[in-house]
Motif scaffolding. Structure first.
Motif, PDB file in Angstrom:
ATOM      1  N   GLU A  50       0.835  -1.200   0.000  1.00  0.00           N
ATOM      2  CA  GLU A  50       0.000   0.000   0.000  1.00  0.00           C
ATOM      3  C   GLU A  50       0.871   1.252   0.000  1.00  0.00           C
ATOM      4  N   THR A  51       1.906   1.242   0.825  1.00  0.00           N
ATOM      5  CA  THR A  51       2.812   2.388   0.891  1.00  0.00           C
ATOM      6  C   THR A  51       3.533   2.571  -0.435  1.00  0.00           C
ATOM      7  N   LYS A  52       3.973   1.468  -0.991  1.00  0.00           N
ATOM      8  CA  LYS A  52       4.698   1.517  -2.269  1.00  0.00           C
ATOM      9  C   LYS A  52       3.803   2.062  -3.381  1.00  0.00           C
ATOM     10  N   ASN A  53       2.538   1.640  -3.379  1.00  0.00           N
ATOM     11  CA  ASN A  53       1.614   2.103  -4.411  1.00  0.00           C
ATOM     12  C   ASN A  53       1.185   3.545  -4.221  1.00  0.00           C
ATOM     13  N   SER A  54       1.206   4.032  -2.971  1.00  0.00           N
ATOM     14  CA  SER A  54       0.771   5.404  -2.727  1.00  0.00           C
ATOM     15  C   SER A  54       1.928   6.401  -2.728  1.00  0.00           C
ATOM     16  N   ALA A  55       3.163   5.907  -2.778  1.00  0.00           N
ATOM     17  CA  ALA A  55       4.326   6.796  -2.761  1.00  0.00           C
ATOM     18  C   ALA A  55       4.401   7.581  -4.065  1.00  0.00           C
ATOM     19  N   PRO A  56       4.719   8.860  -3.961  1.00  0.00           N
ATOM     20  CA  PRO A  56       4.820   9.648  -5.194  1.00  0.00           C
ATOM     21  C   PRO A  56       5.971   9.154  -6.063  1.00  0.00           C
ATOM     22  N   THR A  57       5.781   9.248  -7.334  1.00  0.00           N
ATOM     23  CA  THR A  57       6.841   8.846  -8.246  1.00  0.00           C
ATOM     24  C   THR A  57       7.846   9.985  -8.383  1.00  0.00           C
ATOM     25  N   VAL A  58       9.010   9.651  -8.791  1.00  0.00           N
ATOM     26  CA  VAL A  58      10.064  10.650  -8.965  1.00  0.00           C
ATOM     27  C   VAL A  58       9.771  11.441 -10.232  1.00  0.00           C
ATOM     28  N   ALA A  59       9.800  12.739 -10.082  1.00  0.00           N
ATOM     29  CA  ALA A  59       9.534  13.602 -11.239  1.00  0.00           C
ATOM     30  C   ALA A  59      10.747  13.620 -12.156  1.00  0.00           C
ATOM     31  N   GLU A  60      10.485  13.623 -13.423  1.00  0.00           N
ATOM     32  CA  GLU A  60      11.555  13.725 -14.404  1.00  0.00           C
ATOM     33  C   GLU A  60      11.505  15.123 -15.001  1.00  0.00           C
ATOM     34  N   PHE A  61      12.605  15.813 -14.910  1.00  0.00           N
ATOM     35  CA  PHE A  61      12.674  17.183 -15.409  1.00  0.00           C
ATOM     36  C   PHE A  61      13.466  17.223 -16.707  1.00  0.00           C
TER      37      PHE A  61
END
Length: 100
Positions: A50-61
């Protein structure tokens, strides 16, 4: 004489029976502990998913130079340079970027 042997054998059987009961009790306790640990493991695994699925993804700039060009296209008189853009991207990405 047979009575003495029978009495000794009965005593030995009683001791073995008591030891066997102790082993069964201990084995039962271990089985219960295993069940509890399996349940706890399953709860932790579900929580982790659940934590893994709700963690924000890393933004790519975009590359700093590309981003700077986009900024200059929108704001002709900007005083920002590539080092400024790198520093901002570093702050957004949680990294410390040092000007070179």
């Amino acid at each position: 004489m047979l009575r003495l042997e029978l009495k000794a054998a009965n005593k030995q059987l009683a001791e073995w029976d008591a030891e066997l009961n102790q082993l069964h009790d201990r084995n039962g306790d271990l089985g219960l502990k295993v069940q509890m640990l399996e349940q706890e493991f399953e709860e932790v695994r579900r929580s982790r998913e659940e934590t893994k699925n709700s963690a924000p993804t890393v933004a790519e700039f975009p590359e700093p130079a590309d981003l700077l060009n986009q900024l200059r296209a929108q704001r002709k008189k900007t005083r920002a340079d590539r080092v400024d853009v790198e520093a901002i991207l570093g702050l957004l990405g949680g990294q410390v970027v040092r000007a070179s």
